[in-house]
Design an enzyme around this catalytic site. Structure first.
Site, short mmCIF file in Angstrom:
data_model
loop_
_atom_site.label_atom_id
_atom_site.label_comp_id
_atom_site.label_asym_id
_atom_site.label_seq_id
_atom_site.Cartn_x
_atom_site.Cartn_y
_atom_site.Cartn_z
N HIS A 12 -1.91 1.93 9.36
CA HIS A 12 -0.54 2.31 9.01
C HIS A 12 -0.54 3.42 7.96
O HIS A 12 0.11 4.46 8.13
CB HIS A 12 0.19 1.07 8.48
CG HIS A 12 1.57 1.31 7.96
ND1 HIS A 12 2.68 0.71 8.50
CD2 HIS A 12 2.05 2.06 6.94
CE1 HIS A 12 3.77 1.09 7.85
NE2 HIS A 12 3.41 1.91 6.88
N GLU A 13 -1.26 3.20 6.85
CA GLU A 13 -1.25 4.18 5.76
C GLU A 13 -1.91 5.49 6.16
O GLU A 13 -1.45 6.58 5.76
CB GLU A 13 -1.93 3.60 4.52
CG GLU A 13 -1.32 2.33 3.98
CD GLU A 13 0.17 2.44 3.69
OE1 GLU A 13 0.64 3.55 3.35
OE2 GLU A 13 0.87 1.42 3.81
N ALA B 67 0.85 -1.19 0.00
CA ALA B 67 0.00 0.00 0.00
C ALA B 67 0.88 1.24 0.00
O ALA B 67 2.06 1.18 0.35
CB ALA B 67 -0.94 0.01 1.21
N MET B 68 0.31 2.38 -0.41
CA MET B 68 1.07 3.61 -0.52
C MET B 68 0.23 4.78 -0.03
O MET B 68 -0.90 4.97 -0.45
CB MET B 68 1.49 3.85 -1.98
CG MET B 68 2.30 5.09 -2.20
SD MET B 68 3.86 5.04 -1.27
CE MET B 68 4.10 6.78 -0.95
N GLU B 69 0.84 5.59 0.84
CA GLU B 69 0.15 6.61 1.61
C GLU B 69 -0.03 7.94 0.88
O GLU B 69 0.00 9.01 1.48
CB GLU B 69 0.92 6.87 2.91
CG GLU B 69 2.31 7.49 2.74
CD GLU B 69 3.44 6.50 2.64
OE1 GLU B 69 4.59 6.91 2.85
OE2 GLU B 69 3.17 5.33 2.34
N ASN B 70 -0.25 7.93 -0.43
CA ASN B 70 -0.45 9.17 -1.16
C ASN B 70 -1.47 10.06 -0.45
O ASN B 70 -2.52 9.58 -0.01
CB ASN B 70 -0.95 8.87 -2.57
CG ASN B 70 -0.16 7.79 -3.26
OD1 ASN B 70 1.04 7.90 -3.45
ND2 ASN B 70 -0.85 6.71 -3.63
N GLU C 39 8.30 5.10 8.35
CA GLU C 39 7.79 3.73 8.31
C GLU C 39 7.80 3.06 9.67
O GLU C 39 6.90 2.30 10.01
CB GLU C 39 8.59 2.90 7.29
CG GLU C 39 8.54 3.45 5.88
CD GLU C 39 7.12 3.53 5.33
OE1 GLU C 39 6.21 2.88 5.87
OE2 GLU C 39 6.93 4.26 4.34
#
Length: 872
Positions: A320-321, A286-289, A343
């Site tokens: 987390h994200e 996943a990516m926190e954009n 992170e």
């Protein structure tokens, strides 16, 4: 120099960039971006996209040329605007691996403000990096994945986390597509068959947090109600590829609670004006954009009847994200050497918040399991500390590993536990308020924590764990209500050149219900150990260290194991196994611990010993008559427990059980089928799998899907594998595809493996699936040689479209081997490949060391292991 530049101003030729080596890390100082305007045309059905980018910059001095980033972009026009004057520019990609560009101007730009403008087109990526597209069914979709250095594959820019600017984005797409970016959509304009979508200008962001998604998405909408920290509702959407809309309600229903918990913790509102959570079938993580978080399908697309493990994954990863929206997006590292702070903190927060979100899912113990797994990596001689100086952008990927996530998260938890929740949270609040909408370093965070704690020794303790590689091991010798303790860096048998290392360790021990804590800051000293009964030298399992005990103390602690809290029991098992690998504890103690702790009430503890024994078998450390006796040993421990709680593979059969009991049954079924080879369990799974493959979806609960399909392929051979492969590649269900392809790849059948390697280039497979297939095939000893032979000539194909997650998976594939000779072979075969692609060196070095260490352990203690299995 100014005289030289002035003499060239009248010439209508490009002025060469300043004499300087091409940067491979940070760009040279002197140019600061202050805003971006991006206008892209994105049609996922095409092979390329087009773009127009404008970047406002401030120049410190007169500038004949400068460096920036762009990778694989075909720039058709580049120029600068200074006031009303236009200056032509020459755009040249001077490092194609890292995407470094030199921009030379026809006349030098004066110090002050300027605008850089670019028209370009570029190919979509085929894997989850840059602006990529994936075909799902008959439809192409596009998403972005820019961390760490892949924004430069979508637009020219200054692709570093230290530059935070507002972004104004517009996306022109076919009229029937949904288009998403970080900002709220403010309007559309029809342009024939296309529509131009305009978005609100973002908060200041680094390039790696910009995001786009375009496609025929199913969308469900809702909101996060107002909270004490936020007066207005927060718009919320969940998006996934067409046809998956019915499985998005769980995410839509459960996300608001996680947002509310985070707002309460940070005591500040969600930092952005809306929240879109977007599913991609190849993300692999996943990516926190900012305001547009992208997840792997398997994390976001799930119904209320999803298996416990998937709900645990949803809660932890979403927490987390979304924690990153504050810690990472609102406050961003100044450079990649401090990405650990992002992170590590978010990993800790993911477990912390998820546990409060759904305590019944028992998510918190997963943090300890992840930390213990990270210790195995951290114990290697080849490695790095949590905070790793980065001077080459090609090394950034190595910072996204178990050290940053598992170790870093546990170090944060250890310090938070020792400080106390209130003091730690106070330090976090200080940090967030001080650096909001800006950048911060690890040192800045240490100072904030120090102010919150009022005890600089704790900050020194954290700094020691962050800046030093390795796992402390504390030897504990109890005496009365204290214990003699000594510390050193852990090293397994055969390790060479392990440096002497000292930490300030927040050491906490329990005896019965009494907890005692001491800061162990010397090589040897006395620590408090009050109470009665066996000493457990890691209270709650929350310390990032291992421990060792005299044999009698180990025996007493193992006997008490079923009554220990789950975190302590897991930490005790890990330290016992670590002692074994270092030449201490005997294999007989490992077997006894597995038998004793199988009675623990927590599912994670009850099966931990069995899974560790299973790994010995998988790595080839059990052999001969012991290997034949191994299934009976595993059956004696775990099959009676499965019979006790019952097993019915049909869908919904577990619905009346609490989540941890469900998780326990799922793990027992896997151990019974795979390791104990229990005929009854395997027969039940095979029958259910056959009915499922024949169209009876109710025959097989999703919790048992992966194990049942594996048994089905093992029993059915090549024909069963081919049928399952065909069904998998025709399906858009991410969970089924993963389970089915994994079953085919890990079958251990040589004929199946040869056939499957011939399908690696099948257009129906996704890039991440190719990596997973080769990795799974490298597990069983029977198919391992085929997988590794294929890898040595095709590694560059797997790496080509990889992202931060998959690059590590590719380089780790050889790590399942187990001999000194194999270690040398892996190095010889793959080192040239790593050098050629310019990524993955640390991961390969670790894989080689693991293979060598396994071989050394087998040579030193293999006979003892076999004897312990035979003496079951």
């Amino acid at each position: 120099m100014r005289v030289f530049v002035a003499a060239l101003l009248s010439l209508l030729i490009a002025v060469p960039a300043v004499a300087q080596d091409v940067p491979i890390g940070k760009l040279p100082s002197g140019t600061t971006p202050t805003a971006y305007r991006l206008d892209l045309t994105v049609d996922p059905e095409q092979e390329r996209f087009t773009g127009h980018a404008e970047i406002d910059v401030t120049l410190d001095k007169d500038t004949p040329g400068l460096f920036l980033h762009g990778r694989g972009l075909k720039v058709t026009r580049a120029f600068a605007r200074v006031g009303n004057r236009t200056v032509a520019a020459t755009y040249k990609e001077v490092n194609t691996t890292l995407g470094v560009v030199r921009l030379d101007f026809a006349s030098a730009l004066p110090a002050g403000k300027a605008v850089l403008l670019f028209d370009y087109d570029a190919p979509f990526g085929e894997g989850p990096a840059g602006l990529y597209r994936v075909k799902v069914g008959d439809i192409h979709y596009a998403w972005t994945q820019f961390q760490s250095i892949d924004a430069r594959a979508a637009f020219p820019g200054f692709d570093e986390p230290g530059f935070k600017t507002p972004f104004t984005v517009s996306l022109t797409t076919p009229a029937n597509l949904v288009a998403v970016s970080n900002g709220e959509e403010t309007g559309t304009t029809r342009q024939g068959r296309l529509v131009r979508h305009r978005y609100a200008t973002t908060e200041k962001l680094p390039t790696y947090l910009v995001a786009f998604a375009v496609g025929q998405f199913d969308v469900v909408s809702g909101q996060v109600p107002p909270t004490p920290q936020r007066a207005k509702p927060l718009p919320l959407r969940i998006l996934a590829t067409k046809g998956q809309g019915p499985k998005l309600d769980y995410a839509l229903k459960e996300t608001p609670r996680i947002v509310e918990l985070l707002e309460h913790y940070f005591d500040s509102p969600f930092p952005f004006s809306k929240l879109d959570q977007i599913a991609s079938p190849v993300m692999g993580g996943a990516m926190e954009n900012a305001g547009a978080v992208i997840y792997d399908d398997s994390l976001l697309v799930l119904g209320g009847d999803a298996p416990v493990r998937r709900k645990q994954g949803f809660g932890m990863v979403v927490a987390h994200e979304l924690a990153h929206q504050w810690f990472g997006d609102l406050v961003t590292p100044a450079w990649w050497d401090d990405i650990w702070l992002n992170e590590s903190f978010a990993n800790w927060m993911g477990y912390f918040i998820a546990d409060k979100w759904r305590p019944e899912l028992n998510i918190q113990v997963g943090a300890i399991e992840e930390a213990l797994a990270a210790m195995n990596t951290d114990a290697l001689a080849v490695g790095r500390p949590i905070r790793q100086p980065i001077t080459d952008s090609g090394e950034i990927d190595s910072a996204f590993d178990a050290i940053t996530y598992g170790k870093g998260g546990q170090v944060v938890d250890m310090i938070a536990n020792y400080m106390g929740e209130d003091a730690f949270r106070k330090g976090v609040h200080i940090h967030m308020k001080r650096y909001a909408r800006g950048n911060a370093t690890g040192e800045d965070f240490f100072r904030s924590l120090s102010e919150g704690a009022g005890d600089p020794r704790l900050v020194q303790a954290m700094r020691g764990f962050v800046e030093q590689q390795g796992v402390p091991v504390v030897a504990v010798r109890p005496s009365g209500e204290s214990a003699s303790v000594s510390q050193k860096r852990y090293a397994a048998l055969g390790a060479e050149g392990v440096p002497a290392t000292q930490w300030t360790i927040p050491f906490c021990a329990t005896r019965g219900d009494t907890k005692s804590c001491t800061l162990v800051d010397k090589p040897a000293m006395t620590a408090a150990a009050r109470g009665s009964g066996p000493v457990m030298p890691n209270a709650g399992g929350r310390g990032y260290y291992r421990f060792d005990l005299p044999e009698a103390e180990w025996t007493a602690l193992i006997a008490r194991g079923p009554h220990l809290p789950a975190g302590e029991a897991l930490a005790a098992t890990d330290s016992l196994w670590a002692s074994f690998r270092a030449g201490g504890a005997s294999p007989a103690q490992l077997v006894q611990a597995a038998k004793t702790l199988a009675a623990h009430s927590d599912s994670n503890v009850a099966i931990d010993g069995g899974e560790r024994l299973s790994d010995l078998r998988a790595r080839g450390l059990i052999s001969g008559d012991a290997l034949k006796a191994y299934p009976a040993l595993m059956a004696s421990i775990y099959v009676p427990r499965l019979k006790e709680i019952g097993f019915d593979p049909r869908r919904g059969s577990q619905s009346g059980d609490d989540p941890d009991r469900q998780a326990y049954r799922n793990a027992l079924v896997a151990l019974a089928a795979d390791d104990a080879r229990d005929p009854a369990t395997r027969a039940a799974l095979e029958k259910a799998a056959k009915a499922f493959m024949a169209g009876d979806d109710a025959a097989l609960d999703a919790s048992f899907l992966r194990t049942a399909l594996r048994v089905h392929v093992e029993e059915g051979g090549l024909a069963a594998a081919q049928a399952l492969y065909a069904r998998a590649t025709a399906s858009q269900d991410a969970v089924f595809r993963s389970a089915a392809l994994g079953a085919v790849a890990a079958s251990g059948n040589v004929d199946t493996a040869r056939w499957l390697l011939g399908k690696v280039d099948d257009a129906a497979l996704r890039s991440t699936e190719r990596v997973a297939i080769v990795g799974a095939m490298a597990g069983p000893a029977t198919t391992q040689p085929l997988a590794l032979d294929w890898l040595k000539t095709n590694l560059d194909r797997l790496v080509k479209d990889s992202n931060l997650t998959t690059i590590g998976q590719v380089m780790s594939i050889p790590g399942r081997l187990c001999s000194v000779e194999d270690a040398d072979t892996v190095r010889t075969l793959l080192q040239p490949k790593v050098k050629a692609v310019g990524r993955g060196q640390l991961t390969l070095d670790r894989a080689v060391e693991r293979v060598r260490a396994c071989g050394q352990l087998k040579a030193a203690r293999g006979a003892e292991i076999n004897a312990a299995i035979l003496a079951r």
